[in-house]
Design a protein around this motif. Structure first.
Motif, PDB file in Angstrom:
ATOM      1  N   ASN A   1       0.823  -1.205   0.000  1.00  0.00           N
ATOM      2  CA  ASN A   1       0.000   0.000   0.000  1.00  0.00           C
ATOM      3  C   ASN A   1       0.854   1.251   0.000  1.00  0.00           C
ATOM      4  N   GLU A   2       1.915   1.244   0.784  1.00  0.00           N
ATOM      5  CA  GLU A   2       2.847   2.373   0.799  1.00  0.00           C
ATOM      6  C   GLU A   2       4.226   1.810   0.518  1.00  0.00           C
ATOM      7  N   CYS A   3       4.715   2.036  -0.684  1.00  0.00           N
ATOM      8  CA  CYS A   3       5.992   1.485  -1.114  1.00  0.00           C
ATOM      9  C   CYS A   3       7.127   2.055  -0.270  1.00  0.00           C
ATOM     10  N   ALA A   4       7.956   1.181   0.287  1.00  0.00           N
ATOM     11  CA  ALA A   4       9.080   1.607   1.115  1.00  0.00           C
ATOM     12  C   ALA A   4      10.079   2.420   0.301  1.00  0.00           C
ATOM     13  N   ILE A   5      10.273   2.057  -0.962  1.00  0.00           N
ATOM     14  CA  ILE A   5      11.190   2.823  -1.806  1.00  0.00           C
ATOM     15  C   ILE A   5      10.574   4.180  -2.124  1.00  0.00           C
ATOM     16  N   GLY A   6       9.286   4.184  -2.428  1.00  0.00           N
ATOM     17  CA  GLY A   6       8.594   5.427  -2.756  1.00  0.00           C
ATOM     18  C   GLY A   6       8.677   6.461  -1.652  1.00  0.00           C
ATOM     19  N   ARG A   7       8.683   5.994  -0.404  1.00  0.00           N
ATOM     20  CA  ARG A   7       8.764   6.926   0.734  1.00  0.00           C
ATOM     21  C   ARG A   7      10.110   7.642   0.791  1.00  0.00           C
ATOM     22  N   VAL A   8      11.185   6.993   0.312  1.00  0.00           N
ATOM     23  CA  VAL A   8      12.517   7.582   0.416  1.00  0.00           C
ATOM     24  C   VAL A   8      13.096   8.010  -0.934  1.00  0.00           C
ATOM     25  N   CYS A   9      12.320   7.920  -1.976  1.00  0.00           N
ATOM     26  CA  CYS A   9      12.787   8.241  -3.333  1.00  0.00           C
ATOM     27  C   CYS A   9      13.194   9.710  -3.413  1.00  0.00           C
ATOM     28  N   ALA A  10      14.470   9.946  -3.718  1.00  0.00           N
ATOM     29  CA  ALA A  10      15.004  11.319  -3.744  1.00  0.00           C
ATOM     30  C   ALA A  10      14.406  12.160  -4.866  1.00  0.00           C
ATOM     31  N   GLY A  11      14.003  11.540  -5.958  1.00  0.00           N
ATOM     32  CA  GLY A  11      13.460  12.292  -7.085  1.00  0.00           C
ATOM     33  C   GLY A  11      11.955  12.303  -7.147  1.00  0.00           C
ATOM     34  N   ASP A  12      11.310  11.714  -6.138  1.00  0.00           N
ATOM     35  CA  ASP A  12       9.853  11.597  -6.118  1.00  0.00           C
ATOM     36  C   ASP A  12       9.347  10.957  -7.418  1.00  0.00           C
ATOM     37  N   ALA A  13      10.083   9.918  -7.852  1.00  0.00           N
ATOM     38  CA  ALA A  13       9.789   9.269  -9.131  1.00  0.00           C
ATOM     39  C   ALA A  13       8.788   8.121  -9.004  1.00  0.00           C
ATOM     40  N   PHE A  14       8.523   7.648  -7.785  1.00  0.00           N
ATOM     41  CA  PHE A  14       7.588   6.532  -7.603  1.00  0.00           C
ATOM     42  C   PHE A  14       6.165   7.047  -7.629  1.00  0.00           C
ATOM     43  N   ARG A  15       5.327   6.364  -8.405  1.00  0.00           N
ATOM     44  CA  ARG A  15       3.913   6.737  -8.456  1.00  0.00           C
ATOM     45  C   ARG A  15       3.075   5.518  -8.789  1.00  0.00           C
ATOM     46  N   ARG A  16       1.783   5.648  -8.531  1.00  0.00           N
ATOM     47  CA  ARG A  16       0.840   4.570  -8.849  1.00  0.00           C
ATOM     48  C   ARG A  16       0.378   4.745 -10.284  1.00  0.00           C
ATOM     49  N   VAL A  17       0.377   3.639 -11.014  1.00  0.00           N
ATOM     50  CA  VAL A  17      -0.066   3.663 -12.410  1.00  0.00           C
ATOM     51  C   VAL A  17      -1.133   2.591 -12.593  1.00  0.00           C
ATOM     52  N   PRO A  18      -2.073   2.780 -13.535  1.00  0.00           N
ATOM     53  CA  PRO A  18      -3.104   1.770 -13.783  1.00  0.00           C
ATOM     54  C   PRO A  18      -2.484   0.453 -14.244  1.00  0.00           C
ATOM     55  N   TRP A  19      -3.123  -0.652 -13.915  1.00  0.00           N
ATOM     56  CA  TRP A  19      -2.587  -1.977 -14.235  1.00  0.00           C
ATOM     57  C   TRP A  19      -2.366  -2.164 -15.727  1.00  0.00           C
ATOM     58  N   ASP A  20      -3.171  -1.516 -16.565  1.00  0.00           N
ATOM     59  CA  ASP A  20      -3.009  -1.686 -18.007  1.00  0.00           C
ATOM     60  C   ASP A  20      -1.896  -0.805 -18.582  1.00  0.00           C
ATOM     61  N   GLN A  21      -1.282   0.016 -17.738  1.00  0.00           N
ATOM     62  CA  GLN A  21      -0.113   0.820 -18.118  1.00  0.00           C
ATOM     63  C   GLN A  21       0.960   0.645 -17.059  1.00  0.00           C
ATOM     64  N   ALA A  22       1.180  -0.600 -16.662  1.00  0.00           N
ATOM     65  CA  ALA A  22       2.024  -0.909 -15.509  1.00  0.00           C
ATOM     66  C   ALA A  22       3.493  -0.572 -15.694  1.00  0.00           C
ATOM     67  N   TYR A  23       3.941  -0.433 -16.916  1.00  0.00           N
ATOM     68  CA  TYR A  23       5.341  -0.107 -17.171  1.00  0.00           C
ATOM     69  C   TYR A  23       5.436   1.222 -17.906  1.00  0.00           C
ATOM     70  N   LEU A  24       6.194   2.152 -17.349  1.00  0.00           N
ATOM     71  CA  LEU A  24       6.428   3.447 -17.968  1.00  0.00           C
ATOM     72  C   LEU A  24       7.695   3.309 -18.802  1.00  0.00           C
ATOM     73  N   LEU A  25       7.536   3.212 -20.096  1.00  0.00           N
ATOM     74  CA  LEU A  25       8.662   2.942 -20.981  1.00  0.00           C
ATOM     75  C   LEU A  25       9.359   4.238 -21.365  1.00  0.00           C
ATOM     76  N   LYS A  26      10.666   4.131 -21.491  1.00  0.00           N
ATOM     77  CA  LYS A  26      11.447   5.280 -21.912  1.00  0.00           C
ATOM     78  C   LYS A  26      11.582   5.211 -23.428  1.00  0.00           C
ATOM     79  N   THR A  27      11.306   6.308 -24.067  1.00  0.00           N
ATOM     80  CA  THR A  27      11.411   6.374 -25.525  1.00  0.00           C
ATOM     81  C   THR A  27      12.365   7.494 -25.917  1.00  0.00           C
ATOM     82  N   ALA A  28      12.761   7.478 -27.164  1.00  0.00           N
ATOM     83  CA  ALA A  28      13.661   8.520 -27.656  1.00  0.00           C
ATOM     84  C   ALA A  28      12.972   9.869 -27.572  1.00  0.00           C
TER      85      ALA A  28
END
Length: 176
Positions: A145-172
């Motif tokens: 429910n509360e990700c341990a990494i998300g709580r300490v993430c220095a860049g505030d990069a952790f977020r909840r995403v819908p299951w059908d978009q579970a991976y945030l892909l990096k593109t050019a």
């Protein structure tokens, strides 16, 4: 008395269905790292509640330059451009280097060895083209429910995403 048991049974069944639907809806969202916000702080390797972090390095082959001198693979100023341990940036040798043709090499990640430290991602983003990035692997993640990494993430990069978009892909990056 029969009616009392029937009402209690229906109420219990309703509670069970409600509990199951709550658990199902909790799984509709996953924790994920936004590659654009990740600062590669190294906390993914140490803050996860799992013994080995659910965060792994992934590779966007579409962005990769297949460089002979990959700054995500080699330490800064390596002794030689070979696979010797003293030349590798990854502390667990999770990145495999395969010759393609001169001067190109392919780099693949062995996720079973990756600890999610982000050292390769830092090197690739700082001096390279940014094709290496970190992602939460959902086959390993407990989806707390509360990700341990998300709580300490220095860049505030952790977020909840819908299951059908579970991976945030990096593109050019797009050119304007």
């Amino acid at each position: 008395m029969r009616d009392g048991f029937r009402v209690a049974g229906v109420a219990g069944l309703g509670s069970l269905v409600g509990l199951l639907s709550d658990r199902t809806s909790a799984k509709e969202y996953y924790w994920q790292i936004d590659p654009a916000r990740c600062v590669r702080c190294g906390r993914c390797a140490t803050a996860c509640v799992l013994e080995q972090s659910a965060v792994k390095c992934v590779h966007s082959y579409a962005i990769c330059g297949y460089c002979q001198l990959c700054t995500g693979y080699f330490t800064p100023e390596p002794n030689a451009l070979n696979t010797a341990a003293e030349n590798q940036l990854c502390p667990t040798a999770a990145i495999k280097r395969t010759f393609v043709e001169d001067p190109y090499y392919e780099y693949t990640i062995d996720e079973s060895l990756c600890i999610g430290c982000g050292k390769c991602v830092e090197g690739c983003n700082r001096f390279g083209n940014g094709s290496l990035y970190l992602q939460v692997r959902h086959d390993r993640c407990l989806n707390c429910n509360e990700c341990a990494i998300g709580r300490v993430c220095a860049g505030d990069a952790f977020r909840r995403v819908p299951w059908d978009q579970a991976y945030l892909l990096k593109t050019a990056p797009t050119t304007h």
